[in-house]
Scaffold this motif. Structure first.
Motif, PDB file in Angstrom:
ATOM      1  N   ILE A   7      43.564  40.796  58.547  1.00  0.00           N
ATOM      2  CA  ILE A   7      43.355  39.661  57.563  1.00  0.00           C
ATOM      3  C   ILE A   7      43.648  40.099  56.110  1.00  0.00           C
ATOM      4  N   PRO A   8      44.853  39.685  55.215  1.00  0.00           N
ATOM      5  CA  PRO A   8      44.933  39.893  53.965  1.00  0.00           C
ATOM      6  C   PRO A   8      44.429  38.805  53.141  1.00  0.00           C
ATOM      7  N   MET A   9      43.605  39.122  52.262  1.00  0.00           N
ATOM      8  CA  MET A   9      43.137  37.992  51.327  1.00  0.00           C
ATOM      9  C   MET A   9      43.455  38.533  49.990  1.00  0.00           C
ATOM     10  N   ASP A  10      44.115  37.717  49.282  1.00  0.00           N
ATOM     11  CA  ASP A  10      44.553  37.999  47.810  1.00  0.00           C
ATOM     12  C   ASP A  10      43.702  37.017  46.763  1.00  0.00           C
ATOM     13  N   PHE A  11      43.561  37.753  45.598  1.00  0.00           N
ATOM     14  CA  PHE A  11      42.632  37.079  44.654  1.00  0.00           C
ATOM     15  C   PHE A  11      43.139  37.231  43.255  1.00  0.00           C
ATOM     16  N   THR A  12      43.177  36.426  42.437  1.00  0.00           N
ATOM     17  CA  THR A  12      43.565  36.837  40.955  1.00  0.00           C
ATOM     18  C   THR A  12      42.449  37.869  40.566  1.00  0.00           C
ATOM     19  N   PRO A  13      43.150  38.385  39.511  1.00  0.00           N
ATOM     20  CA  PRO A  13      42.056  39.461  38.756  1.00  0.00           C
ATOM     21  C   PRO A  13      40.877  38.914  38.538  1.00  0.00           C
ATOM     22  N   GLU A  14      40.777  37.569  37.913  1.00  0.00           N
ATOM     23  CA  GLU A  14      39.496  36.925  37.436  1.00  0.00           C
ATOM     24  C   GLU A  14      38.632  36.923  38.654  1.00  0.00           C
ATOM     25  N   GLU A  15      39.187  36.210  39.799  1.00  0.00           N
ATOM     26  CA  GLU A  15      38.674  36.086  40.885  1.00  0.00           C
ATOM     27  C   GLU A  15      37.887  37.254  41.653  1.00  0.00           C
ATOM     28  N   ALA A  16      38.737  38.460  41.388  1.00  0.00           N
ATOM     29  CA  ALA A  16      38.408  39.733  42.248  1.00  0.00           C
ATOM     30  C   ALA A  16      36.994  40.315  41.359  1.00  0.00           C
ATOM     31  N   MET A  17      36.837  39.996  39.749  1.00  0.00           N
ATOM     32  CA  MET A  17      35.887  40.464  39.064  1.00  0.00           C
ATOM     33  C   MET A  17      34.618  39.434  39.493  1.00  0.00           C
ATOM     34  N   GLU A  18      34.926  38.347  39.721  1.00  0.00           N
ATOM     35  CA  GLU A  18      33.824  37.568  40.104  1.00  0.00           C
ATOM     36  C   GLU A  18      33.034  37.771  41.574  1.00  0.00           C
ATOM     37  N   ILE A  19      33.992  38.333  42.594  1.00  0.00           N
ATOM     38  CA  ILE A  19      33.706  38.866  43.600  1.00  0.00           C
ATOM     39  C   ILE A  19      32.887  40.172  43.554  1.00  0.00           C
ATOM     40  N   ALA A  20      33.642  40.836  42.782  1.00  0.00           N
ATOM     41  CA  ALA A  20      32.850  42.275  42.485  1.00  0.00           C
ATOM     42  C   ALA A  20      31.493  42.050  41.916  1.00  0.00           C
TER      43      ALA A  20
END
Length: 67
Positions: A34-47
């Motif tokens: 399962i590959p899940m791609d996120f924008t850097p902004e979305e990745a920061m929110e997830i973090a």
């Protein structure tokens, strides 16, 4: 099935940047990828959500990082 439901499944998690400037979370296990791609902004929110959940899980006993 929910967040508190335990499962006896093993999986690997890889996290890294893609050539397209996205952040990929790649989950592999039990014959599935399962590959899940996120924008850097979305990745920061997830973090931030992961850090908040970890803080709640340890009852606030863990060390807080200075910013």
């Amino acid at each position: 099935m929910g967040i508190n439901t335990e499962r006896d499944i093993e999986a690997n998690l890889q996290i890294g940047p893609t050539d397209a400037g996205m952040v990929r979370l790649f989950v592999e296990g039990a014959g599935i990828e399962i590959p899940m791609d996120f924008t850097p902004e979305e990745a920061m929110e997830i973090a931030e959500e992961i850090m908040a959940a970890a803080h709640r899980a340890d009852g606030g006993k863990g060390k807080q990082r200075k910013r």
